[in-house]
Design an enzyme around this catalytic site. Structure first.
Site, PDB file in Angstrom:
ATOM      1  N   CYS A  91       0.807  -1.227   0.000  1.00 31.44           N
ATOM      2  CA  CYS A  91       0.000   0.000   0.000  1.00 31.44           C
ATOM      3  C   CYS A  91       0.839   1.275   0.000  1.00 31.44           C
ATOM      4  O   CYS A  91       0.371   2.326  -0.424  1.00 31.44           O
ATOM      5  CB  CYS A  91      -0.927   0.027   1.204  1.00 31.44           C
ATOM      6  SG  CYS A  91      -1.846  -1.495   1.457  1.00 31.44           S
ATOM      7  N   HIS A 343      -8.718   3.257  -3.002  1.00 29.88           N
ATOM      8  CA  HIS A 343      -7.322   3.006  -2.630  1.00 29.88           C
ATOM      9  C   HIS A 343      -6.661   2.151  -3.712  1.00 29.88           C
ATOM     10  O   HIS A 343      -6.432   0.963  -3.511  1.00 29.88           O
ATOM     11  CB  HIS A 343      -7.318   2.307  -1.265  1.00 29.88           C
ATOM     12  CG  HIS A 343      -5.973   1.924  -0.740  1.00 29.88           C
ATOM     13  ND1 HIS A 343      -4.785   2.461  -1.206  1.00 29.88           N
ATOM     14  CD2 HIS A 343      -5.626   1.038   0.233  1.00 29.88           C
ATOM     15  CE1 HIS A 343      -3.777   1.915  -0.540  1.00 29.88           C
ATOM     16  NE2 HIS A 343      -4.264   1.050   0.331  1.00 29.88           N
ATOM     17  N   CYS A 373      -0.895   2.824   6.341  1.00 26.86           N
ATOM     18  CA  CYS A 373      -0.644   1.467   6.807  1.00 26.86           C
ATOM     19  C   CYS A 373      -0.260   0.612   5.601  1.00 26.86           C
ATOM     20  O   CYS A 373      -0.523   0.978   4.454  1.00 26.86           O
ATOM     21  CB  CYS A 373      -1.876   0.890   7.497  1.00 26.86           C
ATOM     22  SG  CYS A 373      -3.339   0.760   6.455  1.00 26.86           S
TER      23      CYS A 373
END
Length: 387
Positions: A91, A343, A373
């Site tokens: 991520c 995302h 995160c």
């Protein structure tokens, strides 16, 4: 050591992954489009002077495989002499791309870096082809590879209620919609070709994923998505699935001066940390704390925060851990976050940094912190200072 400054920062609109605007547009084309746009917006820079291109992408297979950074740069007709590398820290990939490009400049190995990231989650789903080693089960809970269950774990540990998660999700959509209506995303979004519901080619200049009609009653009716018996995390309080790309032009302060380019901000500090994979969503807390320590700053020195909203439960746990719950409405994700915008994994780090820079300028804030995160237990953070 050279100061690293941000010259430009842009992104595509966020397209819905299921049948959305970019369903017939490849990830390489989204990336190449932004690379060309950054260069056209900054004609003082000769493309051949870019020392390296760092591009984040998580699922490096199919159209995103075989070094998408290089594929996109070739499509963008950037000179062959300019190298390019694809970066993967899940991520945090495009924020890691920013760190890698900045670090090369800091130590004198480069003067100019083009960084960014992309993820087409409609074409290459997050779990496509993933095959975890069975031996990992000896040291890591199997559920640690299931992001929604890690959010459930944080909700239980930090007593994050279903009601507070739903309220946070509504806030994200409302703020993102308000920002869209006020043209607050206009400075960062680059109009990008896609297809409408009828398949007609058109240019999109707005985020397709925001649901302004989201309300507490609708969210309360949703079933838990990951733990059907005892869970509180739903699809509505999870980050949306979207497709998109982001890009930033960074260089040494001295090179910007010689080219006559005006820096928007400089990188004050960077940090990456590890944490227990079962609570991967808590990574922003130690990452932010380390970035603050390296910057010689305190939490109260930071005027604005961008926290990637992987899940409402995860975001609220981090805000609680950082002591930001009471100041959230004044300082955190003022234009909404990934629950509303989506995302796209490899895109998000540079995307939230771009949004943060624009908010810092609009609100005349000196310091801003962007943090995320990272799956399997990591956190990443960057502190920006306006110049």
């Amino acid at each position: 050591m050279e100061n690293v400054v941000i010259i430009d920062a842009v992104r595509t609109p966020m397209g819905r992954s299921k049948g959305g605007a970019f369903r017939q547009v490849r990830a390489e084309d989204l990336s190449a489009h932004l690379m060309r746009e950054v260069l056209s917006r900054n004609p003082e820079l000769n493309a051949a002077e870019i020392d390296d291109i760092y591009w984040g992408c998580v699922q490096q297979t199919l159209e995103q495989g075989f070094n998408i950074a290089r594929n996109a740069s070739l499509l963008a007709e950037i000179p062959h002499s300019v190298p390019a590398v694809t970066v993967n820290r899940l991520c945090g990939s495009s924020m890691q791309a920013l760190h890698d490009g900045a670090r090369a400049i800091m130590v004198g190995d480069a003067q100019v870096s083009l960084i960014g990231g992309v993820e087409h989650m409609g074409h290459v789903p997050m779990n496509h082809g993933v095959d975890f080693h069975p031996g990992m089960g000896r040291t890591v809970a199997k559920a640690a590879g299931m992001m929604g269950l890690t959010a459930e774990m944080l909700a239980k540990i930090h007593n994050i209620s279903r009601q507070s998660q739903d309220e946070f999700a509504v806030r994200s959509h409302q703020r993102a919609y308000a920002a869209t209506q006020a043209d607050h995303f206009a400075k960062e979004i680059v109009a990008t070709n896609g297809h409408d519901a009828d398949g007609i080619l058109k240019r999109f200049d707005f985020d397709e994923v925001i649901r302004p009609e989201t309300n507490l009653a609708g969210l309360a009716a949703l079933r838990p998505a990951f733990d059907p018996v005892n869970g509180t995390v739903t699809a509505g309080t999870s980050s949306a699935l979207s497709d998109g790309a982001s890009a930033m032009l960074i260089m040494s302060e001295s090179r910007a001066k010689s080219l006559g380019l005006t820096p928007r901000a400089r990188i004050r500090s960077m940090a990456v940390v590890g944490c227990d994979p079962s609570i991967m969503g808590y990574g922003p807390v130690p990452a932010s704390q380390l970035a603050l320590k390296r910057a010689g700053l305190k939490l109260e020195d930071i005027g604005l925060f961008e926290l990637n909203e992987a899940f409402a439960a995860q975001s609220l746990a981090c805000l609680k851990g950082l002591g930001l719950l009471e100041s959230m409405d004044d300082k955190v994700n003022l234009n909404g976050g990934a629950i509303a915008l989506g995302h796209p994994l490899g895109c998000s780090g540079a995307r939230i940094s771009t949004t943060l820079l624009n908010l810092m300028e609009r609100r005349d804030v000196q310091f801003g912190l962007a943090t995320m995160c990272i799956g399997l237990g990591q956190g990443i953070a960057t502190i920006f200072e306006r110049v």
